[in-house]
Design a protein around this motif. Sequence first.
Motif, PDB file in Angstrom:
ATOM      1  N   LEU A 245       0.798  -1.219   0.000  1.00  0.00           N
ATOM      2  CA  LEU A 245       0.000   0.000   0.000  1.00  0.00           C
ATOM      3  C   LEU A 245       0.831   1.269   0.000  1.00  0.00           C
ATOM      4  CD1 LEU A 245      -2.663  -1.099   2.642  1.00  0.00           C
ATOM      5  CD2 LEU A 245      -2.840  -1.181   0.158  1.00  0.00           C
ATOM      6  N   GLY A 246       2.004   1.222   0.600  1.00  0.00           N
ATOM      7  CA  GLY A 246       2.818   2.423   0.669  1.00  0.00           C
ATOM      8  C   GLY A 246       3.954   2.238   1.648  1.00  0.00           C
ATOM      9  N   VAL A 247       4.701   3.315   1.849  1.00  0.00           N
ATOM     10  CA  VAL A 247       5.872   3.303   2.716  1.00  0.00           C
ATOM     11  C   VAL A 247       5.745   4.411   3.744  1.00  0.00           C
ATOM     12  CG1 VAL A 247       8.397   3.490   2.806  1.00  0.00           C
ATOM     13  CG2 VAL A 247       7.288   2.427   0.811  1.00  0.00           C
ATOM     14  N   GLY A 248       5.768   4.041   5.021  1.00  0.00           N
ATOM     15  CA  GLY A 248       5.805   5.019   6.095  1.00  0.00           C
ATOM     16  C   GLY A 248       7.249   5.247   6.505  1.00  0.00           C
ATOM     17  N   VAL A 249       7.645   6.498   6.623  1.00  0.00           N
ATOM     18  CA  VAL A 249       9.024   6.846   6.950  1.00  0.00           C
ATOM     19  C   VAL A 249       9.048   7.646   8.244  1.00  0.00           C
ATOM     20  CG1 VAL A 249      11.106   8.068   6.192  1.00  0.00           C
ATOM     21  CG2 VAL A 249       9.663   6.884   4.512  1.00  0.00           C
ATOM     22  N   ALA A 250       9.912   7.236   9.174  1.00  0.00           N
ATOM     23  CA  ALA A 250      10.070   7.936  10.447  1.00  0.00           C
ATOM     24  C   ALA A 250      11.514   8.367  10.598  1.00  0.00           C
ATOM     25  CB  ALA A 250       9.664   7.031  11.609  1.00  0.00           C
ATOM     26  N   MET A 251      11.732   9.594  11.062  1.00  0.00           N
ATOM     27  CA  MET A 251      13.086  10.116  11.216  1.00  0.00           C
ATOM     28  C   MET A 251      13.131  11.081  12.396  1.00  0.00           C
ATOM     29  SD  MET A 251      13.395  12.947   8.139  1.00  0.00           S
ATOM     30  CE  MET A 251      15.077  13.381   8.639  1.00  0.00           C
ATOM     31  N   PRO A 252      14.332  11.455  12.849  1.00  0.00           N
ATOM     32  CA  PRO A 252      14.404  12.421  13.947  1.00  0.00           C
ATOM     33  C   PRO A 252      13.752  13.747  13.562  1.00  0.00           C
ATOM     34  CG  PRO A 252      16.543  11.383  13.574  1.00  0.00           C
ATOM     35  CD  PRO A 252      15.664  10.991  12.428  1.00  0.00           C
ATOM     36  N   GLY A 253      13.167  14.409  14.551  1.00  0.00           N
ATOM     37  CA  GLY A 253      12.562  15.707  14.321  1.00  0.00           C
ATOM     38  C   GLY A 253      13.531  16.827  14.651  1.00  0.00           C
ATOM     39  N   PRO A 254      13.027  18.041  14.603  1.00  0.00           N
ATOM     40  CA  PRO A 254      11.644  18.386  14.279  1.00  0.00           C
ATOM     41  C   PRO A 254      11.365  18.265  12.783  1.00  0.00           C
ATOM     42  CG  PRO A 254      12.923  20.376  14.584  1.00  0.00           C
ATOM     43  CD  PRO A 254      13.836  19.243  14.932  1.00  0.00           C
ATOM     44  N   LEU A 255      10.077  18.076  12.472  1.00  0.00           N
ATOM     45  CA  LEU A 255       9.658  18.064  11.073  1.00  0.00           C
ATOM     46  C   LEU A 255       8.200  18.481  10.986  1.00  0.00           C
ATOM     47  CD1 LEU A 255       7.751  15.336  10.647  1.00  0.00           C
ATOM     48  CD2 LEU A 255       9.936  14.196  10.516  1.00  0.00           C
ATOM     49  N   ASP A 256       7.794  18.851   9.800  1.00  0.00           N
ATOM     50  CA  ASP A 256       6.411  19.233   9.534  1.00  0.00           C
ATOM     51  C   ASP A 256       5.701  18.029   8.935  1.00  0.00           C
ATOM     52  OD1 ASP A 256       3.992  20.205   8.505  1.00  0.00           O
ATOM     53  OD2 ASP A 256       4.833  22.189   8.110  1.00  0.00           O
ATOM     54  N   HIS A 257       4.900  17.389   9.743  1.00  0.00           N
ATOM     55  CA  HIS A 257       4.208  16.181   9.297  1.00  0.00           C
ATOM     56  C   HIS A 257       3.231  16.473   8.166  1.00  0.00           C
ATOM     57  CE1 HIS A 257       1.855  12.505   9.461  1.00  0.00           C
ATOM     58  NE2 HIS A 257       0.782  13.191   9.776  1.00  0.00           N
ATOM     59  N   LEU A 258       2.624  17.643   8.191  1.00  0.00           N
ATOM     60  CA  LEU A 258       1.610  17.963   7.188  1.00  0.00           C
ATOM     61  C   LEU A 258       2.214  18.179   5.810  1.00  0.00           C
ATOM     62  CD1 LEU A 258      -0.648  20.377   9.269  1.00  0.00           C
ATOM     63  CD2 LEU A 258      -0.968  17.938   8.846  1.00  0.00           C
ATOM     64  N   SER A 259       3.346  18.878   5.744  1.00  0.00           N
ATOM     65  CA  SER A 259       3.973  19.128   4.446  1.00  0.00           C
ATOM     66  C   SER A 259       4.966  18.044   4.063  1.00  0.00           C
ATOM     67  CB  SER A 259       4.691  20.484   4.463  1.00  0.00           C
ATOM     68  OG  SER A 259       5.811  20.449   5.338  1.00  0.00           O
ATOM     69  N   GLY A 260       5.350  17.204   5.031  1.00  0.00           N
ATOM     70  CA  GLY A 260       6.298  16.136   4.739  1.00  0.00           C
ATOM     71  C   GLY A 260       7.722  16.609   4.576  1.00  0.00           C
ATOM     72  N   THR A 261       8.083  17.668   5.315  1.00  0.00           N
ATOM     73  CA  THR A 261       9.442  18.204   5.229  1.00  0.00           C
ATOM     74  C   THR A 261      10.095  18.240   6.604  1.00  0.00           C
ATOM     75  OG1 THR A 261       8.616  20.463   5.470  1.00  0.00           O
ATOM     76  CG2 THR A 261       8.916  19.645   3.235  1.00  0.00           C
ATOM     77  N   PRO A 262      11.362  17.821   6.712  1.00  0.00           N
ATOM     78  CA  PRO A 262      12.071  17.909   7.990  1.00  0.00           C
ATOM     79  C   PRO A 262      12.339  19.362   8.363  1.00  0.00           C
ATOM     80  CG  PRO A 262      13.170  16.404   6.455  1.00  0.00           C
ATOM     81  CD  PRO A 262      12.171  17.176   5.675  1.00  0.00           C
ATOM     82  N   GLY A 263      12.555  19.574   9.682  1.00  0.00           N
ATOM     83  CA  GLY A 263      12.995  20.874  10.154  1.00  0.00           C
ATOM     84  C   GLY A 263      14.504  20.848  10.340  1.00  0.00           C
ATOM     85  N   ARG A 264      14.977  21.577  11.324  1.00  0.00           N
ATOM     86  CA  ARG A 264      16.415  21.634  11.578  1.00  0.00           C
ATOM     87  C   ARG A 264      16.796  20.457  12.483  1.00  0.00           C
ATOM     88  NH1 ARG A 264      20.072  25.512  10.541  1.00  0.00           N
ATOM     89  NH2 ARG A 264      21.965  25.595  11.828  1.00  0.00           N
ATOM     90  N   VAL A 265      16.984  19.306  11.879  1.00  0.00           N
ATOM     91  CA  VAL A 265      17.311  18.093  12.623  1.00  0.00           C
ATOM     92  C   VAL A 265      18.641  18.306  13.351  1.00  0.00           C
ATOM     93  CG1 VAL A 265      17.816  15.625  12.443  1.00  0.00           C
ATOM     94  CG2 VAL A 265      16.113  16.672  10.918  1.00  0.00           C
TER      95      VAL A 265
END
Length: 454
Positions: A245-265
């Motif tokens: 069905l798809g791929v879920g990706v998890a990574m250290p934050g911070p990130l914007d879950h809604l736009s799908g872009t990491p912040g300043r990790v």
Amino acid sequence: MNVVNVVNREVRRALSDAGVNLPGLRSHNAALVLDLLRTAGEAGISRLELAERTGLTPQAVSKITARLRGEGLVREAGHRASTGGKPRTVLRLVPSAAYAVGVHLDRDELTSVLVDLAGVRVAVRRTPLDLGAGAEAVFEVVAREVGAVVGAAPSGVGVVVGAAPGGPGAPGEVGAVVSAAPSGVGAVARAPDAPGTPGEVGALASAASGDVGAVAGVPPGDVGAAVGGAHGPGSDHSGAGPAVLGVGVAMPGPLDHLSGTPGRVTGFPEWEGVPLREELARWLGLPVALDKDTNAAALGLALRSTAPTADSFAYLHLGTGLGSGLVLGGALHRGVRTGAGEFGHQTVLLDGPPCGCGGRGCLEVLCLAAVARGDVPEAARVLGTGAVNLVRLLDIDRVVLGGRVVAGDPEAFVGGVGAVLAGAGLGTPVSGATSPYAVAEGAAQLILAPIFGK
């Protein structure tokens, strides 16, 4: 009705509009039924029980389960004695009907898992990773590992993970059919130029913004096909294999879950603003969801919770960094800007040592310093101090510890954090996450949870 219609952007709007959006309401009802089938497990559940527990009419339940059976998601599992009349037919979910991949992008390691529709892990891979090597290099590793974990499934799950422009696709890597066996999945991901195009694979649509969140590869408002590969939504795909069905990706934050872009990790500022979710969807040719590692793990734990009521807990993850995932009243709490849970960057020592986040005296830098010295009791004491602050602030029911550092000495950390809580007059129970792959498994749930209305 295609299974992916169980989850679409209009589900919660339909509820708030009191039935104005009837397709959305039907999707919500199907999600209720699927979730009860999931929790019933191998024992199954009868249509009458489904009607009683959902509040739907027996006729509505019969229509929903007939559609789900037609799509291969549900099957009959025998009969149960009735108190009157004919025996009740028991239905159960078919876990092998569909799969999801979960990827944990850590600072120095990538873990990928393949789970079935019931969330059971069927394959796992781990490989070294340099998160600072650049987006292109990281995407290449992700693409290779996603293809490999699909191919590593015992049943020979096969999927074409489409070659995207500028992405991988060489024979033997992603973009080729991976270990496609007659009994395998055999789903086609998409044509190269249009991830999620209606009539091809499409994607799992998100639930509501800020709730389950968005999945890349879906045109706004579109609900694509989750099962049936290139056959498209609503088509008769009998004979086609079940889908990844798809791929879920998890990574250290911070990130914007809604736009799908990491912040300043922390330690890797170059990731800030990279459209990671969209780029990975293009590389993989599959729908992609992105969230913080701690949120993913907390989501997975919440879905596996056996608490009789919706409880509240904090998942504290100590690995290459320190963070938390918060579940409040049974629901994952991301915050309005999806920035909740930056537990490691609370200041606990004014003018303390500098932290990679730019602050000083953060919980993370103090805890990791103790770990580096090999002083596990001190690391547990620091972690416990942060847990005390969290429990007092949110009045949560329990604390769950996870991450590779905790896994290295779980008794010391669980006991040490529990002792600090008890010393502060708090009887909050502390436990350790039971799975070493909690983050990756939770990442897979970013794809699966919307199917069940979570």
